[in-house]
Structures are given as C-alpha cells and as structure tokens.
Design a protein around this motif. Structure first.
Motif, PDB file in Angstrom:
ATOM      1  N   PHE A  35      23.364  31.585  55.564  1.00 36.68           N
ATOM      2  CA  PHE A  35      23.531  32.621  55.471  1.00 36.68           C
ATOM      3  C   PHE A  35      24.663  32.912  53.947  1.00 36.68           C
ATOM      4  N   GLU A  36      25.528  32.115  54.052  1.00 38.38           N
ATOM      5  CA  GLU A  36      26.705  31.923  52.910  1.00 38.38           C
ATOM      6  C   GLU A  36      25.901  31.797  51.843  1.00 38.38           C
ATOM      7  N   GLN A  37      24.912  30.848  51.620  1.00 35.97           N
ATOM      8  CA  GLN A  37      24.060  30.661  50.357  1.00 35.97           C
ATOM      9  C   GLN A  37      23.297  31.602  50.134  1.00 35.97           C
ATOM     10  N   GLN A  38      22.534  32.380  50.974  1.00 34.02           N
ATOM     11  CA  GLN A  38      21.723  33.576  50.738  1.00 34.02           C
ATOM     12  C   GLN A  38      22.784  34.736  50.092  1.00 34.02           C
ATOM     13  N   LYS A  39      23.917  34.993  50.705  1.00 34.52           N
ATOM     14  CA  LYS A  39      24.792  35.810  49.900  1.00 34.52           C
ATOM     15  C   LYS A  39      25.200  35.582  48.522  1.00 34.52           C
ATOM     16  N   THR A  40      25.431  34.181  48.211  1.00 32.97           N
ATOM     17  CA  THR A  40      25.914  33.659  46.770  1.00 32.97           C
ATOM     18  C   THR A  40      24.687  33.888  45.964  1.00 32.97           C
ATOM     19  N   PHE A  41      23.623  33.599  46.315  1.00 34.65           N
ATOM     20  CA  PHE A  41      22.185  33.893  45.548  1.00 34.65           C
ATOM     21  C   PHE A  41      22.004  35.406  45.411  1.00 34.65           C
ATOM     22  N   SER A  42      22.425  36.141  46.301  1.00 37.89           N
ATOM     23  CA  SER A  42      22.115  37.566  46.174  1.00 37.89           C
ATOM     24  C   SER A  42      23.197  38.026  45.216  1.00 37.89           C
ATOM     25  N   ASP A  43      24.311  37.794  45.372  1.00 42.54           N
ATOM     26  CA  ASP A  43      25.373  38.268  44.292  1.00 42.54           C
ATOM     27  C   ASP A  43      25.011  37.711  43.021  1.00 42.54           C
ATOM     28  N   LEU A  44      24.405  36.437  42.655  1.00 41.11           N
ATOM     29  CA  LEU A  44      24.145  35.735  41.333  1.00 41.11           C
ATOM     30  C   LEU A  44      22.934  36.754  40.671  1.00 41.11           C
ATOM     31  N   LYS A  45      21.883  37.125  41.765  1.00 37.91           N
ATOM     32  CA  LYS A  45      21.012  37.856  41.275  1.00 37.91           C
ATOM     33  C   LYS A  45      21.387  39.321  40.796  1.00 37.91           C
ATOM     34  N   ARG A  46      22.267  40.107  41.518  1.00 42.98           N
ATOM     35  CA  ARG A  46      22.700  41.148  41.064  1.00 42.98           C
ATOM     36  C   ARG A  46      23.641  41.297  39.842  1.00 42.98           C
ATOM     37  N   ASN A  47      24.263  40.221  39.690  1.00 47.01           N
ATOM     38  CA  ASN A  47      24.984  39.937  38.376  1.00 47.01           C
ATOM     39  C   ASN A  47      24.169  39.705  37.130  1.00 47.01           C
ATOM     40  N   VAL A  48      22.909  38.956  37.591  1.00 49.19           N
ATOM     41  CA  VAL A  48      22.031  38.476  36.238  1.00 49.19           C
ATOM     42  C   VAL A  48      21.324  40.017  35.878  1.00 49.19           C
ATOM     43  N   GLU A  49      20.949  40.575  37.006  1.00 51.90           N
ATOM     44  CA  GLU A  49      20.274  41.939  36.789  1.00 51.90           C
ATOM     45  C   GLU A  49      21.204  42.859  36.133  1.00 51.90           C
TER      46      GLU A  49
END
Length: 146
Positions: A35-49
């Motif tokens: 779940f923590e990894q999923q949140k990290t990737f979600s945050d990264l995706k939002r930042n890149v977008e």
C-alpha cells in the motif's frame, strides 16, 4: 474432558498462536508495505502529470538528505526524471516513459494487494476452522444457538 482431548486442544491452540497468527501479522505487514509503494507511485504520477500539464521545464525545490535534513536544489531540466526501479537502481525516463512505467507498476501493485488480501482471508478462515474444531472438542454450544 479427558487427557487426549486436552492434548488436542493444546495442539490446536499452539498451531493458532505459533503459526497462523504470526502468518497473519506478517501478511498484513507485507500488504501494508505494498500500500505504501502504491501511494508513492500515485504521488509520483500526480507530480509528473502536474509537471507535464503546466509545462514546467525547470524548478527549485527542497530535497530531503535524510533524517529530515533538507537542502535547496535547482533542477534545470525536469523533462527527464530518475525513477527508482528497485534494488537501489534508478533509470532516467522522460515524462511519458515515466507515466507508462508508473502505470505498469501500479497494475502490478494492485495484483499484489489482491494476492495478500486473499492470503489474509485464507489465514483468517483457517483460524476460524481451528477455533471451530476446539469448540467441537470442548463440546461448547455454537454462538447464537441458545
């Protein structure tokens, strides 16, 4: 209750306490890590977008050096980012490559979460079955049947 029944109950209780409960705790902890990894990737995706949407090609930011010590950093070209792909390796990717990689990783993480959720449910079912076995040995009434 005779000695044989006492030994059976004791073995069942030991199995639950020494095997099933630790397995359950471990599976829940592993799922929480995913779940923590999923949140990290979600945050990264939002930042890149956000970078892509706002056409940000350079920026000034704070970088965590560790132990909550931060340093100012200038990023002259944000069109290429380094993404942690695991085992301490980082790969330089463009925004679109990063978004594709993140999407693929998110799909994998969702499958891992589903696998851990099924494992957790299975362990809980095993605990319930063993407890039912103990109840039958002790000849206790079924809950809600009185």
């Amino acid at each position: 209750m005779d000695r044989v029944q006492e030994e059976k109950v004791q073995r069942f209780e030991e199995f639950v306490d020494c095997r099933l409960k630790p397995d359950l705790v471990r599976a829940i902890a592993e799922r929480d890590k995913v779940f923590e990894q999923q949140k990290t990737f979600s945050d990264l995706k939002r930042n890149v977008e956000n970078l892509q949407k706002n056409s940000v090609t350079s920026l000034r930011t704070l970088v965590n050096l560790g132990s909550e010590v931060y340093m100012q950093a200038d990023v002259p070209d944000t069109r290429h980012i380094f993404v942690d792909i695991g085992l301490g390796f980082h790969v330089e990717l463009t925004w679109s490559e990063a978004l594709n990689y993140i999407t693929a990783r998110e799909e994998k993480l969702v499958r891992q979460i589903e696998d851990y959720t099924r494992l957790i449910a299975s362990i809980k079912a095993q605990i319930k079955i063993v407890c039912e076995g103990i109840r039958e040995i002790l000849q206790l009434p079924v809950e809600g049947s009185y």
